[in-house]
Design an enzyme around this catalytic site. Structure first.
Site, mmCIF file in Angstrom:
data_model
loop_
_atom_site.group_PDB
_atom_site.id
_atom_site.type_symbol
_atom_site.label_atom_id
_atom_site.label_comp_id
_atom_site.label_asym_id
_atom_site.label_seq_id
_atom_site.Cartn_x
_atom_site.Cartn_y
_atom_site.Cartn_z
ATOM 1 N N ARG A 100 34.172 34.573 6.631
ATOM 2 C CA ARG A 100 34.506 33.638 5.323
ATOM 3 C C ARG A 100 33.639 33.737 4.152
ATOM 4 O O ARG A 100 34.031 33.553 3.247
ATOM 5 C CB ARG A 100 34.260 32.046 6.092
ATOM 6 C CG ARG A 100 35.141 31.897 7.193
ATOM 7 C CD ARG A 100 34.852 30.451 7.850
ATOM 8 N NE ARG A 100 35.233 29.379 7.018
ATOM 9 C CZ ARG A 100 34.514 28.613 6.464
ATOM 10 N NH1 ARG A 100 33.188 28.721 6.777
ATOM 11 N NH2 ARG A 100 35.117 27.323 5.694
ATOM 12 N N ILE A 101 32.161 33.947 4.477
ATOM 13 C CA ILE A 101 31.715 34.049 3.263
ATOM 14 C C ILE A 101 31.541 35.350 2.630
ATOM 15 O O ILE A 101 31.788 35.577 1.270
ATOM 16 C CB ILE A 101 29.684 33.903 3.407
ATOM 17 C CG1 ILE A 101 29.656 32.407 4.161
ATOM 18 C CG2 ILE A 101 28.868 34.410 2.504
ATOM 19 C CD1 ILE A 101 28.050 32.246 4.744
ATOM 20 N N ASP B 176 17.336 36.138 -0.911
ATOM 21 C CA ASP B 176 17.405 34.615 -0.413
ATOM 22 C C ASP B 176 16.857 34.322 0.902
ATOM 23 O O ASP B 176 16.463 33.291 1.141
ATOM 24 C CB ASP B 176 18.726 34.122 -0.754
ATOM 25 C CG ASP B 176 18.440 32.431 -0.344
ATOM 26 O OD1 ASP B 176 17.825 31.955 -1.070
ATOM 27 O OD2 ASP B 176 19.283 31.847 0.356
ATOM 28 N N GLU C 160 10.030 34.644 7.059
ATOM 29 C CA GLU C 160 10.065 33.547 6.171
ATOM 30 C C GLU C 160 9.436 32.445 6.950
ATOM 31 O O GLU C 160 9.123 31.320 6.525
ATOM 32 C CB GLU C 160 11.468 33.550 5.586
ATOM 33 C CG GLU C 160 12.473 33.090 6.550
ATOM 34 C CD GLU C 160 13.880 32.754 5.915
ATOM 35 O OE1 GLU C 160 14.302 31.686 6.115
ATOM 36 O OE2 GLU C 160 14.416 33.607 5.226
ATOM 37 N N ASP D 135 32.914 46.094 8.478
ATOM 38 C CA ASP D 135 33.226 45.099 9.706
ATOM 39 C C ASP D 135 33.675 45.619 10.869
ATOM 40 O O ASP D 135 34.346 46.739 10.661
ATOM 41 C CB ASP D 135 33.555 43.898 8.796
ATOM 42 C CG ASP D 135 33.097 42.632 9.614
ATOM 43 O OD1 ASP D 135 32.579 42.809 10.524
ATOM 44 O OD2 ASP D 135 33.194 41.574 8.985
ATOM 45 N N SER E 57 21.908 36.489 3.673
ATOM 46 C CA SER E 57 22.309 36.070 4.879
ATOM 47 C C SER E 57 20.996 35.700 5.916
ATOM 48 O O SER E 57 20.775 34.790 6.237
ATOM 49 C CB SER E 57 23.099 37.175 5.673
ATOM 50 O OG SER E 57 23.542 37.025 6.921
ATOM 51 N N ARG E 58 20.356 36.902 6.322
ATOM 52 C CA ARG E 58 19.231 36.762 7.234
ATOM 53 C C ARG E 58 18.328 37.804 6.860
ATOM 54 O O ARG E 58 18.540 39.035 6.888
ATOM 55 C CB ARG E 58 19.538 36.860 8.616
ATOM 56 C CG ARG E 58 20.368 35.457 9.237
ATOM 57 C CD ARG E 58 19.363 34.394 9.117
ATOM 58 N NE ARG E 58 19.886 33.327 9.869
ATOM 59 C CZ ARG E 58 20.740 32.420 9.316
ATOM 60 N NH1 ARG E 58 20.880 32.465 7.894
ATOM 61 N NH2 ARG E 58 21.188 31.253 9.843
#
Length: 337
Positions: free
Chosen positions: A157-158, A261, A266, A177, A236-237
């Site tokens: 979706r993202i 991000d 983290e 994917d 994402s991660r």
């Protein structure tokens, strides 16, 4: 019953309380804590049947055992990712675990583009200059993205929302994917091998979950394939990128820009004020020294629209638990009594 929530952001708390009050009308109380759940803070959960956690809480086997011993029976994760939870241990302990399987994909996709554009057009450097009334353009030259190639790693979706924006920019679209998304194919995306995507893309954006198969998906080999002037974005991660390999690549003067991000170490840093402390994470400190790297603190999801959806789904997960129901959001079902 009192329910405790960990890692609650100041802007999130009123939305969480409002949804909680509307759903339970005083039948249950909500305790919001800004601290994160880990081995040191688990005693604060004693006596709480339901614990609401976030992606930077640590729910390994030891923490889960402590929670279960203290009376916790349900864990509701306020995020889509759940790599911070030991699901095997949770099942062995008879805990119910639920997550938010979906929320606004536009929040993350739009922020990923904000990172891409910021590093491409040197926005942060320009803003710092103009605050000091330095209006020179030296070192601020960007480049058009129109006509260049966007490599989208993960087209759920993202990733699809990101692809639609790339299509609007007039970019060539490459995707990778495990399955091909018809919506992306309709936009003209060509699915290809991961190696080709890294080699041909001018912009690589990561939109896959962190699993054992995707840990350090962007490693030294993948980075070596990328163009010297490519842009890399990760919303994402953090564990998708091998930070040491990325640092080596940046030290070699490669990559036009990097927008992060998320960061693989983290936990214990992001969402906290560390401004008065010595930064002991040398890799993160080193990343900050590169003027073509932009790091933000896991805020891509943080729009009112997305948080409202996350909160609403979390409340629904609790209602399902009380009713003895399970659904698509349930990661670990309760053990039969």
């Amino acid at each position: 019953m009192e329910i405790v929530a960990y890692g609650v952001q100041a802007d999130e708390e009123p939305l969480l309380r409002e949804a909680f009050d509307q759903a339970f009308a005083g039948r249950h109380r909500l305790r919001c804590l800004s601290l994160f759940l880990d081995r040191d803070t688990t005693p604060t959960a004693d006596g709480h049947e339901i614990v609401l956690c976030c992606v930077n809480d640590t729910l390994d086997a030891e923490v889960l055992r402590s929670l279960a011993a203290g009376g916790t029976r349900m864990i509701a994760q306020r995020s889509t990712g759940f790599n911070n939870i030991d699901l095997t241990a949770a099942e062995e302990l008879g805990l119910t675990v639920a997550r938010v399987s979906a929320y606004s994909p536009y929040a993350v996709a739009e922020f990923a583009w904000a990172l891409a554009l910021a590093v491409d057009r040197r926005i942060v450097r320009a803003a710092h200059r103009t605050r000091e009334f330095d209006f020179r353009l030296d070192g601020l030259m960007g480049r058009d993205l129109h006509g260049r190639t966007a490599g989208v790693v993960g087209t759920g979706r993202i990733g699809t929302a990101f692809t639609r924006i790339a299509h609007g920019f007039g970019m060539r679209l490459l995707g990778w994917d495990i399955t091909e998304n018809p919506d992306c194919l309709a936009l003209g995306m060509r699915y290809t091998a991961r190696e080709r995507l890294f080699a041909e893309a001018d912009l690589v954006s990561l939109h896959v979950p962190l699993l054992s198969d995707t840990h350090h998906l962007v490693d030294a080999q993948a980075l070596a394939l990328m163009k010297d002037d490519a842009i890399l974005v990760n919303s994402s991660r953090g564990g998708l990128i091998d930070t040491d390999a990325l640092l080596d690549t940046l030290r070699a003067g490669r990559l036009r820009g990097v927008g992060l991000d998320v960061y693989e170490e983290e936990a214990g840093l992001f969402f906290l004020d560390k401004s008065l402390e010595v930064m002991t994470d040398e890799r993160l400190a080193r990343l900050m020294t590169f003027n073509n790297v932009l790091v933000t603190s896991h805020q891509a999801y943080f729009t009112r629209d997305a948080v409202e959806q996350i909160v609403a789904t979390t409340v629904t997960n609790m209602e399902d638990y009380f009713a003895g129901r399970t659904g698509d959001n349930t990661l670990v079902r309760p053990s039969p009594s």
